[in-house]
Scaffold this motif. Sequence first.
Motif, PDB file in Angstrom:
ATOM      1  N   GLN A  42     -39.106 -16.043 -23.426  1.00 51.36           N
ATOM      2  CA  GLN A  42     -39.319 -14.906 -22.539  1.00 51.36           C
ATOM      3  C   GLN A  42     -38.969 -15.337 -21.119  1.00 51.36           C
ATOM      4  O   GLN A  42     -39.191 -16.493 -20.729  1.00 51.36           O
ATOM      5  CB  GLN A  42     -40.778 -14.453 -22.583  1.00 51.36           C
ATOM      6  CG  GLN A  42     -41.084 -13.272 -21.672  1.00 51.36           C
ATOM      7  CD  GLN A  42     -42.573 -12.952 -21.584  1.00 51.36           C
ATOM      8  OE1 GLN A  42     -43.408 -13.833 -21.664  1.00 51.36           O
ATOM      9  NE2 GLN A  42     -42.894 -11.684 -21.428  1.00 51.36           N
ATOM     10  N   ASP A  43     -38.391 -14.427 -20.352  1.00 55.45           N
ATOM     11  CA  ASP A  43     -38.101 -14.681 -18.941  1.00 55.45           C
ATOM     12  C   ASP A  43     -39.417 -14.659 -18.169  1.00 55.45           C
ATOM     13  O   ASP A  43     -40.111 -13.649 -18.121  1.00 55.45           O
ATOM     14  CB  ASP A  43     -37.157 -13.606 -18.411  1.00 55.45           C
ATOM     15  CG  ASP A  43     -36.671 -13.887 -16.995  1.00 55.45           C
ATOM     16  OD1 ASP A  43     -37.227 -14.778 -16.332  1.00 55.45           O
ATOM     17  OD2 ASP A  43     -35.748 -13.186 -16.550  1.00 55.45           O
ATOM     18  N   ASP A  44     -39.749 -15.786 -17.554  1.00 57.18           N
ATOM     19  CA  ASP A  44     -41.004 -15.858 -16.808  1.00 57.18           C
ATOM     20  C   ASP A  44     -40.979 -14.955 -15.576  1.00 57.18           C
ATOM     21  O   ASP A  44     -42.017 -14.449 -15.156  1.00 57.18           O
ATOM     22  CB  ASP A  44     -41.262 -17.302 -16.376  1.00 57.18           C
ATOM     23  CG  ASP A  44     -42.562 -17.459 -15.630  1.00 57.18           C
ATOM     24  OD1 ASP A  44     -43.623 -17.523 -16.287  1.00 57.18           O
ATOM     25  OD2 ASP A  44     -42.537 -17.491 -14.383  1.00 57.18           O
ATOM     26  N   GLY A  45     -39.810 -14.769 -14.999  1.00 51.83           N
ATOM     27  CA  GLY A  45     -39.702 -13.960 -13.783  1.00 51.83           C
ATOM     28  C   GLY A  45     -39.661 -14.792 -12.524  1.00 51.83           C
ATOM     29  O   GLY A  45     -39.100 -14.368 -11.508  1.00 51.83           O
ATOM     30  N   LEU A  88     -34.508 -14.501 -22.944  1.00 56.31           N
ATOM     31  CA  LEU A  88     -34.376 -13.165 -23.513  1.00 56.31           C
ATOM     32  C   LEU A  88     -34.349 -12.081 -22.434  1.00 56.31           C
ATOM     33  O   LEU A  88     -34.811 -12.296 -21.301  1.00 56.31           O
ATOM     34  CB  LEU A  88     -35.530 -12.909 -24.487  1.00 56.31           C
ATOM     35  CG  LEU A  88     -35.602 -13.879 -25.666  1.00 56.31           C
ATOM     36  CD1 LEU A  88     -36.937 -13.744 -26.389  1.00 56.31           C
ATOM     37  CD2 LEU A  88     -34.442 -13.647 -26.632  1.00 56.31           C
ATOM     38  N   ASN A  89     -33.849 -10.928 -22.810  1.00 54.79           N
ATOM     39  CA  ASN A  89     -33.757  -9.789 -21.899  1.00 54.79           C
ATOM     40  C   ASN A  89     -35.140  -9.418 -21.370  1.00 54.79           C
ATOM     41  O   ASN A  89     -36.055  -9.132 -22.135  1.00 54.79           O
ATOM     42  CB  ASN A  89     -33.138  -8.602 -22.642  1.00 54.79           C
ATOM     43  CG  ASN A  89     -32.888  -7.418 -21.730  1.00 54.79           C
ATOM     44  OD1 ASN A  89     -33.806  -6.880 -21.130  1.00 54.79           O
ATOM     45  ND2 ASN A  89     -31.642  -6.998 -21.640  1.00 54.79           N
ATOM     46  N   GLU A  90     -35.283  -9.414 -20.051  1.00 58.88           N
ATOM     47  CA  GLU A  90     -36.593  -9.199 -19.451  1.00 58.88           C
ATOM     48  C   GLU A  90     -37.137  -7.790 -19.680  1.00 58.88           C
ATOM     49  O   GLU A  90     -38.354  -7.592 -19.719  1.00 58.88           O
ATOM     50  CB  GLU A  90     -36.558  -9.497 -17.959  1.00 58.88           C
ATOM     51  CG  GLU A  90     -35.635  -8.603 -17.155  1.00 58.88           C
ATOM     52  CD  GLU A  90     -35.634  -8.953 -15.684  1.00 58.88           C
ATOM     53  OE1 GLU A  90     -36.621  -9.525 -15.201  1.00 58.88           O
ATOM     54  OE2 GLU A  90     -34.639  -8.644 -15.017  1.00 58.88           O
ATOM     55  N   GLY A 115     -43.382  -8.932 -18.887  1.00 57.71           N
ATOM     56  CA  GLY A 115     -44.665  -9.620 -18.751  1.00 57.71           C
ATOM     57  C   GLY A 115     -45.323  -9.357 -17.424  1.00 57.71           C
ATOM     58  O   GLY A 115     -45.043  -8.367 -16.734  1.00 57.71           O
ATOM     59  N   GLY A 116     -46.189 -10.280 -17.023  1.00 61.76           N
ATOM     60  CA  GLY A 116     -46.959 -10.114 -15.801  1.00 61.76           C
ATOM     61  C   GLY A 116     -46.121 -10.010 -14.545  1.00 61.76           C
ATOM     62  O   GLY A 116     -46.527  -9.366 -13.568  1.00 61.76           O
ATOM     63  N   PHE A 117     -44.960 -10.639 -14.535  1.00 52.56           N
ATOM     64  CA  PHE A 117     -44.053 -10.523 -13.386  1.00 52.56           C
ATOM     65  C   PHE A 117     -43.715  -9.061 -13.126  1.00 52.56           C
ATOM     66  O   PHE A 117     -43.666  -8.609 -11.982  1.00 52.56           O
ATOM     67  CB  PHE A 117     -42.787 -11.338 -13.652  1.00 52.56           C
ATOM     68  CG  PHE A 117     -41.686 -11.099 -12.659  1.00 52.56           C
ATOM     69  CD1 PHE A 117     -41.733 -11.680 -11.410  1.00 52.56           C
ATOM     70  CD2 PHE A 117     -40.603 -10.292 -12.968  1.00 52.56           C
ATOM     71  CE1 PHE A 117     -40.716 -11.462 -10.484  1.00 52.56           C
ATOM     72  CE2 PHE A 117     -39.590 -10.064 -12.056  1.00 52.56           C
ATOM     73  CZ  PHE A 117     -39.648 -10.655 -10.806  1.00 52.56           C
ATOM     74  N   HIS A 132     -46.419  -9.228 -22.395  1.00 55.25           N
ATOM     75  CA  HIS A 132     -47.206 -10.452 -22.194  1.00 55.25           C
ATOM     76  C   HIS A 132     -47.887 -10.381 -20.830  1.00 55.25           C
ATOM     77  O   HIS A 132     -47.205 -10.347 -19.801  1.00 55.25           O
ATOM     78  CB  HIS A 132     -46.273 -11.666 -22.276  1.00 55.25           C
ATOM     79  CG  HIS A 132     -46.951 -12.980 -22.087  1.00 55.25           C
ATOM     80  ND1 HIS A 132     -46.248 -14.144 -21.813  1.00 55.25           N
ATOM     81  CD2 HIS A 132     -48.255 -13.347 -22.153  1.00 55.25           C
ATOM     82  CE1 HIS A 132     -47.089 -15.151 -21.709  1.00 55.25           C
ATOM     83  NE2 HIS A 132     -48.315 -14.692 -21.902  1.00 55.25           N
ATOM     84  N   MET A 133     -49.204 -10.349 -20.819  1.00 59.01           N
ATOM     85  CA  MET A 133     -49.945 -10.229 -19.563  1.00 59.01           C
ATOM     86  C   MET A 133     -50.075 -11.597 -18.883  1.00 59.01           C
ATOM     87  O   MET A 133     -51.165 -12.153 -18.695  1.00 59.01           O
ATOM     88  CB  MET A 133     -51.322  -9.615 -19.800  1.00 59.01           C
ATOM     89  CG  MET A 133     -52.046  -9.213 -18.512  1.00 59.01           C
ATOM     90  SD  MET A 133     -51.134  -8.047 -17.469  1.00 59.01           S
ATOM     91  CE  MET A 133     -51.392  -6.514 -18.364  1.00 59.01           C
ATOM     92  N   SER A 134     -48.929 -12.146 -18.505  1.00 58.97           N
ATOM     93  CA  SER A 134     -48.887 -13.410 -17.776  1.00 58.97           C
ATOM     94  C   SER A 134     -49.049 -13.133 -16.281  1.00 58.97           C
ATOM     95  O   SER A 134     -49.313 -12.008 -15.873  1.00 58.97           O
ATOM     96  CB  SER A 134     -47.559 -14.120 -18.062  1.00 58.97           C
ATOM     97  OG  SER A 134     -46.472 -13.262 -17.750  1.00 58.97           O
ATOM     98  N   TRP A 135     -48.888 -14.167 -15.467  1.00 55.47           N
ATOM     99  CA  TRP A 135     -48.947 -14.041 -14.008  1.00 55.47           C
ATOM    100  C   TRP A 135     -50.273 -13.434 -13.541  1.00 55.47           C
ATOM    101  O   TRP A 135     -50.321 -12.719 -12.547  1.00 55.47           O
ATOM    102  CB  TRP A 135     -47.796 -13.156 -13.501  1.00 55.47           C
ATOM    103  CG  TRP A 135     -46.467 -13.845 -13.379  1.00 55.47           C
ATOM    104  CD1 TRP A 135     -45.760 -14.448 -14.367  1.00 55.47           C
ATOM    105  CD2 TRP A 135     -45.679 -13.991 -12.198  1.00 55.47           C
ATOM    106  NE1 TRP A 135     -44.585 -14.955 -13.897  1.00 55.47           N
ATOM    107  CE2 TRP A 135     -44.495 -14.668 -12.551  1.00 55.47           C
ATOM    108  CE3 TRP A 135     -45.833 -13.579 -10.884  1.00 55.47           C
ATOM    109  CZ2 TRP A 135     -43.497 -14.989 -11.635  1.00 55.47           C
ATOM    110  CZ3 TRP A 135     -44.832 -13.872  -9.973  1.00 55.47           C
ATOM    111  CH2 TRP A 135     -43.683 -14.580 -10.347  1.00 55.47           C
ATOM    112  N   THR A 136     -51.325 -13.690 -14.255  1.00 52.66           N
ATOM    113  CA  THR A 136     -52.621 -13.085 -13.925  1.00 52.66           C
ATOM    114  C   THR A 136     -53.652 -14.188 -13.750  1.00 52.66           C
ATOM    115  O   THR A 136     -53.679 -15.154 -14.530  1.00 52.66           O
ATOM    116  CB  THR A 136     -53.049 -12.100 -15.015  1.00 52.66           C
ATOM    117  OG1 THR A 136     -52.016 -11.116 -15.175  1.00 52.66           O
ATOM    118  CG2 THR A 136     -54.346 -11.399 -14.661  1.00 52.66           C
ATOM    119  N   LEU A 137     -54.496 -14.052 -12.748  1.00 56.82           N
ATOM    120  CA  LEU A 137     -55.377 -15.130 -12.307  1.00 56.82           C
ATOM    121  C   LEU A 137     -56.264 -15.687 -13.410  1.00 56.82           C
ATOM    122  O   LEU A 137     -56.372 -16.891 -13.597  1.00 56.82           O
ATOM    123  CB  LEU A 137     -56.242 -14.640 -11.134  1.00 56.82           C
ATOM    124  CG  LEU A 137     -57.174 -15.675 -10.510  1.00 56.82           C
ATOM    125  CD1 LEU A 137     -56.371 -16.802  -9.872  1.00 56.82           C
ATOM    126  CD2 LEU A 137     -58.085 -15.021  -9.471  1.00 56.82           C
TER     127      LEU A 137
END
Length: 641
Positions: free
Chosen positions: A453-456, A522-524, A529-531, A556-561
């Motif tokens: 996954q693209d992290d952003g 992969l294609n964002e 995700g969180g980004f 994907h709920m990334s980038w979250t505290l």
Amino acid sequence: MSGKAQPRSFNRSQNGRNLLSHRSSRSKCRFIIPIVSCSMILLFAYYIGIIIGMHLSINGEDISLGNSLRLNCDDLRNNSEDRDEEDKGERTRRIERAVADIVAQEIEKAKEDMPRFDSSTIKLNKESGAQNTKTEYQRFDKLMDKFAIGAARAKRADFVETFDYGTPDVHTEQNGQSEIMILYSSKDSLPTDQKIAHNAQYGSTNSDDSLPLLSASEATENCDALNVIVTNPPRDSGQCLVIMGNYESHHIQRWMRAEPGKKLDRKMPLKHVSRGLGTNGHSFFPIPNEKTIRSHWEQLKIYLESLPKVKAALEPIAKRAAKNNTIIVMVCNWGQSDLLINFVCSTRSKGFDISNIILFATDQETLELAKSLGLEAFYDKWNFKSVPSREAKRYGDGVFTAMMYAKVIPVQLINMLGYDVLFQDVDIIWYKDPLLLFHDESSPVAEFDMMFQDDGARSVRYAPYSANSGLYYVRHNAKTRYAFTSLLYSGDVIQAAQSHQQALSYILTEHSSLFGLKVKVLNEKEYPGGFHYHGRNWKDFMREIGLGTRIPTLFHMSWTLNKDNKVLFMKQMGMWYLSNKCEAKKAEELFKLDPSDEKDLTAPCCSAKPIISCHYSDKPSAVNCNDSPKIDKKGKPFWPK
């Protein structure tokens, strides 16, 4: 080698090529005009010298001839008797020698200043009958022709589509990076078209001087090998790029007018620095200290000593779970258990088959929970005994870092056993079955070894892939097996960086260059995700997901505290399927909800439809939450009023 941008190589073996005969003819013609010109100069100078010699006599070594031919003359001799006594033959020979020496010097000097001409530079103007001279010049000096004799351009989008080496889109089409430049190192590598090949080598002083713009295929048709350098100069510094002929290197050395702990200072000399050094003097790549190294040795010792027992216990579980030789790997402790239950509830409500999941529990309670959800589960009591059971309070804290290494071991073990792996964090929701893409042999990603996954993030820490370590697919082969073995050996780097994503980025970059590991981001928009959730420029995109008009493969709920915020954000985005009575419970309380020996918690805990509730007005939501408070002081309502 270090460097923000790293070269990639594409090799293609092919038969040797014969240069077209007209090229050699053309190169010969280039010298005709200078030779004729120099001959005329020599002849002219010779006769001038004879004429002057009839009136002047030589005194010393030089004769003055205008501004170019400098000779020191004797005093004019007006006495005819003295002239008659002079040996005219010897005098003539002396004049000829002096003039010849001077002319030779002037020709050599002219050669240095003379522009290089091609046979096509002089054309006859038929209408006027006069010559129309078009001056051309060679784009690269002969002192560089070992690595650059010509150049061309291509559209960046076309090039990346033609040579997809996996890096993500960095949204550069509008900021001066929509084209790429190709340097040709030999005539054999130039495009076949004669006119294009000529324009790649020569520019013109009185016509369009731009490099030829070609398709990626046309520009590289005769390239036996292609080294790609990727760069994105920072806005706050004057970055230069040097290409130097030398012993071939696939790394970039970085020099800056800065050093660790000191900001960029243009009065300082350029110094060799880490690729992670920022203009503020902060280094993003910390070196593990002795304590960290020894701590990693202890972890590695436990792993190696327990490996035979771990493999023996894990192999039958993996054999039961695998489908299409693929196992979905998840890692969880009790502190993240709500997110695990929510994932199981959401996938089953949509009818997805998740029977090939192995949940690697880091504590006994989570092991029992996973089994009560109908999952295959494994608790590695040797390697996970020191992993905390509580959730991390924030990104990078001690619990977070401990869980990062715990996420490395399971993937390495399953890959070592010979299986493909889909690894994912527990804060993910499926809208489609992600395995369909990875199992499709006709898909664009079928040729890649690892897909992320693209992290952003576009920081130097994760360059050049920005690969998110919370969602990726790995095909089992020798390259991926060694990549994850190397990651296992990098526990000290994980501790120092407080992130296994950063350590993984090092390995992806180096192994791609060294071993040809094929990595794809992969294609964002298909794997957001969180980004995207927190990004200011993605509000319309998130509204489409919330309203159901856009259906990505997953979210994907990334980038979250922390976990608490993840839960609240997922609730208001319509991604929550866990009933309130099962949320935030201790193990003994949760297990009492099903007193039977089978303990199936999906029935009392899972909702068939998402449970939506508002919490913050300035965060994306599936419904209008403008009546809720803001989470950010300067936050603006997500939904228009």
